[in-house]
Design an enzyme around this catalytic site. Structure first.
Site, short mmCIF file in Angstrom:
data_model
loop_
_atom_site.label_atom_id
_atom_site.label_comp_id
_atom_site.label_asym_id
_atom_site.label_seq_id
_atom_site.Cartn_x
_atom_site.Cartn_y
_atom_site.Cartn_z
N GLU A 12 0.86 -1.19 0.00
CA GLU A 12 0.00 0.00 0.00
C GLU A 12 0.89 1.23 0.00
OE1 GLU A 12 -1.84 -0.55 3.76
OE2 GLU A 12 -2.94 -2.33 3.11
N LYS B 96 2.47 4.45 1.52
CA LYS B 96 2.63 4.97 2.87
C LYS B 96 2.24 6.43 2.79
CE LYS B 96 5.82 5.11 6.74
NZ LYS B 96 5.42 6.43 7.22
N ARG C 44 -1.90 8.92 11.78
CA ARG C 44 -2.71 7.72 12.03
C ARG C 44 -4.02 8.07 12.73
NH1 ARG C 44 -0.09 2.63 12.75
NH2 ARG C 44 -1.65 0.99 12.53
N ARG D 56 -2.54 8.64 16.91
CA ARG D 56 -1.51 7.62 17.12
C ARG D 56 -1.13 7.49 18.59
NH1 ARG D 56 3.71 6.52 13.49
NH2 ARG D 56 5.11 5.76 15.08
N GLU E 162 -5.15 6.26 7.86
CA GLU E 162 -4.29 7.45 7.89
C GLU E 162 -5.13 8.65 7.44
OE1 GLU E 162 -1.08 7.22 8.90
OE2 GLU E 162 0.05 8.85 7.96
N PHE F 172 -6.99 1.30 6.06
CA PHE F 172 -6.23 0.14 5.62
C PHE F 172 -6.41 -1.09 6.50
CE2 PHE F 172 -3.12 3.23 7.41
CZ PHE F 172 -2.85 2.59 8.60
N ARG G 115 5.63 -3.69 16.83
CA ARG G 115 6.46 -3.21 15.73
C ARG G 115 7.25 -4.42 15.26
NH1 ARG G 115 8.09 1.68 14.27
NH2 ARG G 115 7.61 2.77 16.19
N LYS H 117 8.18 -0.74 6.34
CA LYS H 117 8.01 0.54 5.63
C LYS H 117 9.23 0.83 4.78
CE LYS H 117 9.39 2.91 9.82
NZ LYS H 117 9.01 3.70 10.96
P1 AMP Z 1 6.54 5.64 10.84
O1 AMP Z 1 5.74 6.76 11.43
O2 AMP Z 1 7.58 6.08 9.88
O3 AMP Z 1 6.99 4.64 11.86
O4 AMP Z 1 5.54 4.80 9.91
C1 AMP Z 1 4.38 4.18 10.41
C2 AMP Z 1 3.18 5.05 10.14
O5 AMP Z 1 2.91 5.15 8.76
C3 AMP Z 1 1.90 4.50 10.68
O6 AMP Z 1 1.75 4.73 12.06
C4 AMP Z 1 0.85 5.25 9.88
O7 AMP Z 1 0.55 6.47 10.52
C5 AMP Z 1 1.56 5.58 8.59
N1 AMP Z 1 0.97 4.94 7.40
C6 AMP Z 1 0.76 5.57 6.22
N2 AMP Z 1 0.24 4.74 5.31
C7 AMP Z 1 0.08 3.54 5.91
C8 AMP Z 1 -0.40 2.26 5.48
N3 AMP Z 1 -0.83 2.05 4.25
N4 AMP Z 1 -0.41 1.25 6.40
C9 AMP Z 1 0.04 1.45 7.67
N5 AMP Z 1 0.52 2.63 8.13
C10 AMP Z 1 0.54 3.67 7.26
#
Ligand code: AMP
Length: 557
Positions: free
Chosen positions: A250, A252, A257, A272, A301, A340, A414, A420
């Site tokens: 998907e 990002k 969140r 979040r 998101e 999602f 996690r 990611k």
């Molecule tokens: P990070 O903040 O870099 O740790 O990345 C995780 C965050 O990406 C999640 O907490 C979501 O807020 C965001 N996110 C964006 N798109 C998605 C997706 N398709 N699936 C899951 N998380 C997503």
């Protein structure tokens, strides 16, 4: 039933301050919790030890700041604010200051009502229910009354508690282990119960009453937030394919969140950090009611979108923080939610693999402008993932999420089931030394550009080609700009006189025999033309080699 006094609690806190070993603190807390007879006392003590009066997702708060404490102390002890401030400078802690003030005052009074944990809780609940005109005065009076009944040591911890800072070093990890130890339960199970309830007070009460079986039975509940599943940094696309076999990919999204609870006639939205942000998002609340089947908890998101592109991230945070005059912001910062995942539907936790949750999600939502389901492909091909990654970046989003379609939703986890992938490296400024005319619709445009860095003698060494990140308009402009620089052409391939510098982003630097620099950029993407930079100012091979090395240090961060 013996009710716990606030004095016993305070003396216990004081005894913790003398210990530095975490293991010992945990053991002491476990012993203390075990001895508490009343359930509501147990609940309160668990929260109070962490300096909390309510779980973080609860909208209630005391709303007591340092100024209000000064006022209450003044009423309770008759000491002027200036004096209190002086004393604070000496002790460095308002808790200790309150203790000294109450000690002095106490010598003059004879009888005080004994404070119980129950009584303190009742007063706190009253305080947090007050709002509007006159509420500050009432709060001060209620707090002053507590001080009047408090012994010096109680005053110390009462003060720290209302300010949310117990200074005991007791955090979630210690509380988790103490609950586990107190009732002989596995720490992991206690942790899981916490992820679902987000309330250690409740977890302790269930552990005490029903033990392991009770914690195992705990279920996700509507309008109580669940810790969100999180992602790890991907090592690369191959890793994802190797580990997952088939990968659900998907975008990002570049937003923030949201966990949406919709049931029993109302919608609640959590951020979040599991803060209740419902009031800031009235249009999403209405839309959820319209397009989503009732009785669900959804994960997604929220993105601030204008003219089809995500707005800078700060905008969405501005929307989330807004509690008053929300209306004005609705048009300025329009929000769209990409869903999602689904955690709960038809009155049940959904304990199914992602691929099945996805099908359920699709059956629950009738997509609209404001609420859509994140597009997803399931593939085992690198090219498909690469394409999706480039699409996401071109649309202004962060990269892609690669998820294991067979994996369950694990709150707060996690893990390797969500990876990611986003550009994490610093951008490079590289000299454009060549290019290639496009195909078909783009045959009149130069649509890929060859890039080079400098060596120590000022020679240009190629490091890769960039063919993504451009809009058609930009390509038109760049073609016009580069045409006069063409030195020779063979078929579609052209060489330019080195003149312009591009800033490029990329996923990773690899070693490669393909280019004379010995390096190649993975997924390079055009960011902008650096008209301000001359060829001599472009990045050097030395910097690229450094960045290459740094990848091994930072990859897992
Ligand atoms: P990070 O903040 O870099 O740790 O990345 C995780 C965050 O990406 C999640 O907490 C979501 O807020 C965001 N996110 C964006 N798109 C998605 C997706 N398709 N699936 C899951 N998380 C997503």
């Amino acid at each position: 039933m013996v009710m716990l006094t606030f004095r016993e609690f305070s003396e216990f806190c004081n005894s913790l301050e003398k210990i530095s070993s975490t293991l010992e603190i945990t053991a002491k807390i476990a012993g203390f919790l075990r001895k508490i007879e009343d359930d509501s006392d147990l609940y309160d003590v668990v929260l109070f030890l962490m300096g909390k009066v309510y779980p973080s997702w609860d909208e209630r708060e005391l709303g007591i700041g340092i100024g209000l404490v000064y006022e209450a102390l003044k009423i309770a002890t008759g000491v002027e604010r200036k004096k209190i401030e002086e004393l604070l400078r000496e002790t460095g802690d308002l808790g200790k200051t309150a203790e000294v003030l109450i000690r002095k005052k106490r010598q003059l009074t004879l009888f005080q009502e004994e404070l119980t944990i129950r009584k303190v809780r009742e007063v706190f609940d009253t305080i947090s229910s007050l709002s509007g005109e006159g509420s500050q005065k009432r709060k001060i009076k209620l707090l002053a009354d507590l001080y009047v009944s408090a012994s010096p040591i109680e005053a110390r911890y009462l003060t720290r508690l209302v300010l949310g800072e117990m200074r005991l070093g007791v955090g979630e990890g210690i509380i988790r282990d103490a609950i586990a130890k107190a009732w002989g339960i596995d720490s992991e199970l206690v942790e899981r119960a916490y992820m679902i309830t987000n309330d250690f007070g409740k977890v302790a009460v269930v552990a005490k009453r029903e033990g392991k079986a009770g914690l195992e039975k705990l279920k996700i509940k509507l309008h109580i937030p669940v810790k969100m599943m999180l992602a790890q940094v991907a090592e690369g696309i191959e890793q994802a394919i190797r580990e997952m076999k088939r990968v659900a990919v998907e975008w990002k999204f570049d937003g923030t969140r949201v966990q949406i609870h919709w049931g029993e006639g109302k919608v609640t939205i959590y951020s979040r950090r599991l803060e209740n942000v419902t009031k800031a998002l009235p249009e999403i609340v209405e839309e959820v009611k319209k397009v989503v089947k009732e009785g669900v908890i959804l994960d997604g998101e929220a993105v601030a979108i204008k003219d089809g592109r995500p707005m800078p991230f700060q905008h969405i945070l501005r929307r989330f923080r807004r509690k008053h005059e929300v209306g004005k912001m609705l048009e300025k910062i329009p929000i769209k939610v990409y869903l999602f995942d689904v955690l709960y539907a038809n009155g049940e936790t959904i304990d199914l693999p992602l691929k099945e949750r996805r099908t359920i999600l699709e059956s629950l939502v009738k997509e609209s402008d404001r609420i859509t389901i994140a597009e997803q492909i399931v593939t085992n091909k690198e090219e498909d993932i690469e394409e999706m990654y480039n699409q996401a970046l071109n649309a202004g989003h962060e990269g892609v999420m690669m998820k294991n379609p067979e994996s369950p939703y694990i709150p707060g986890k996690r893990g390797k089931n969500w990876l990611k992938l986003k550009p994490v490296m610093e951008n490079l400024d590289l000299v454009v030394v060549g290019g290639e005319w496009g195909e078909g619709k783009r045959s009149h445009l130069i649509s890929s550009f060859e890039l080079a860095c400098l060596d120590e003698y000022g020679r240009l060494l190629r490091v890769g080609k960039v063919a993504t990140g451009f809009t058609d308009e930009q390509l038109e402009e760049l073609t016009e700009l580069f045409k006069p620089l063409i030195e020779y052409q063979e078929g579609k391939v052209v060489k330019f006189k080195p003149y312009y510098v591009f800033e490029v982003a990329y996923q990773e630097i690899q070693k490669s025999p393909k280019y004379e620099s010995g390096f190649a950029l993975r997924f390079p993407r055009f960011v902008r033309l650096r008209e301000d930079k001359s060829v001599e100012e472009a990045d050097t091979i030395e910097r690229i080699a450094k960045l290459y090395e740094s990848q091994f240090k930072s990859k897992r961060s």
